[in-house]
Design a protein around this motif. Sequence first.
Motif, PDB file in Angstrom:
ATOM      1  N   GLU A   1       0.901  -1.221   0.107  1.00 48.19           N
ATOM      2  CA  GLU A   1       0.087   0.042   0.002  1.00 48.19           C
ATOM      3  C   GLU A   1       1.051   1.115  -0.082  1.00 48.19           C
TER       4      GLU A   1
ATOM      5  N   ARG B   1      -1.116  -1.053  -4.553  1.00 49.50           N
ATOM      6  CA  ARG B   1      -2.473  -0.339  -4.079  1.00 49.50           C
ATOM      7  C   ARG B   1      -2.074   1.201  -3.847  1.00 49.50           C
TER       8      ARG B   1
ATOM      9  N   ILE C   1      -9.353  -6.590  -6.944  1.00 51.12           N
ATOM     10  CA  ILE C   1      -8.295  -6.909  -6.312  1.00 51.12           C
ATOM     11  C   ILE C   1      -7.732  -8.309  -5.983  1.00 51.12           C
TER      12      ILE C   1
END
Length: 327
Positions: free
Chosen positions: A75, A111, A153
Motif C-alpha cells: 500500500e 495499491r 483486487i
Amino acid sequence: MARAINAGLRRALERDPKVVLMGEDIGPLGGVFRVTDGLQKDFGPQRVVDTPLAESGIVGTAIGLAMAGYRPVCEIQFDGFIFPAYDQITAQLAKLTYRSQGDLSMPVVIRVPFGGGIGAVEHHSESPEALFAHTPGLRVVSPSTAGDAFTMIQQAIASPDPVLFFEPKARYWDKGEVDLDADVDLSESALTTGLHAAHTLREGSDVTTVGYGPTVKTLLKAADVAAQEGHSLEVIDLRSISPLDFDAVAASVERTGRLVVVHEAPVFLGAGAEIAARITERCFYSLQAPVLRVGGFHTPYPANTHEEEYLPNLDRVLDAVDRVLAY
C-alpha cells in the motif's frame, strides 16, 4: 468501496498463505482510510506488515519477496508518495520477468489511493497512472465500484504479473452491492482478458463517453442530465488503463460517431491522448467529430480551495458533449 477492498484482501489472505500485505500504518491503525482494518489482528504482523516510512524500501522488499515465491501487496499511503519508489517500480519490478526471459515471476500488487476531491494538501491528490501505463511490463487497473473493487483486487493478487491498483479515494465511501460469498473467477482468462475488459454501464446512441476510477460516477450523472436534454450518452468504464480495451471503445464509437474521454490526470500526454489517437486511427470513417478530452490542467494539483475548478466536473463534461454534438 473501502470495505469491499478489505473483504477482497481478506479472501486473498485466506486463500493463499503466500499473500503478504505491506505498508505504512496498515496494521493496528488499518491504514489512513481504514482499508486494511482488522487484517493484522486476524492474520498477524508477519502477514500484515507495518513498514517504515520508505516507499522505495517497501517496493524493493516486495520484489525480493516475489523472487522467494510470495505474493506481496504493497500500500502506498497516498498517490503523491509513490515517486520515491518510481525507480524500483519502473526499472526493476516492470522489467525483471523480461530480463530473466520469463524465469522470474513478479506477482506484486501496488495499491495506490489516487485522485482528488477530498480537500487534501499537496501530494495527496495526484493521478500518476499514465506514468506507469507508459512503462511496459506493468498492468494498471482502477475500479469505479465496490463490486469491481472486490473482484479486481483478488484477480490482481492472483496475477503472475505486477499490477498497479489505483483506488479512487474520493469513492472509498460510495456504496454498492457486493456478494461477499461469490467465488471470484481466477482462471487464466480472467486474470488476462477479464481483469482488463471495459464495461458498458449505460447504452446510448449519440456520444460515447469513457472514463475510469473516480470519473465514472461523473459520466453517469452527465448521461442523466443529457437525457433530460434529449441526448443519449453511452458510458464505458475502462477499468484498465494498461492494457486498454480499445475493442470495446471502438465498437461503441462506430455506432455513436463521437467520443469524449474523461480523467482527472492532466490532459497533456494522459491516457486520453492514447485513446484519442488509437480511436482516430481505427474509427476515422465513423467519427463525426474530433475526439475530445476532459481532465486536469497542465499544472501541479492546486490547493484544495481550487480543486473544484481543476477536476473534470459535470459542467465540463457536458460542455464537451455539447461541442462534439455541434459538429
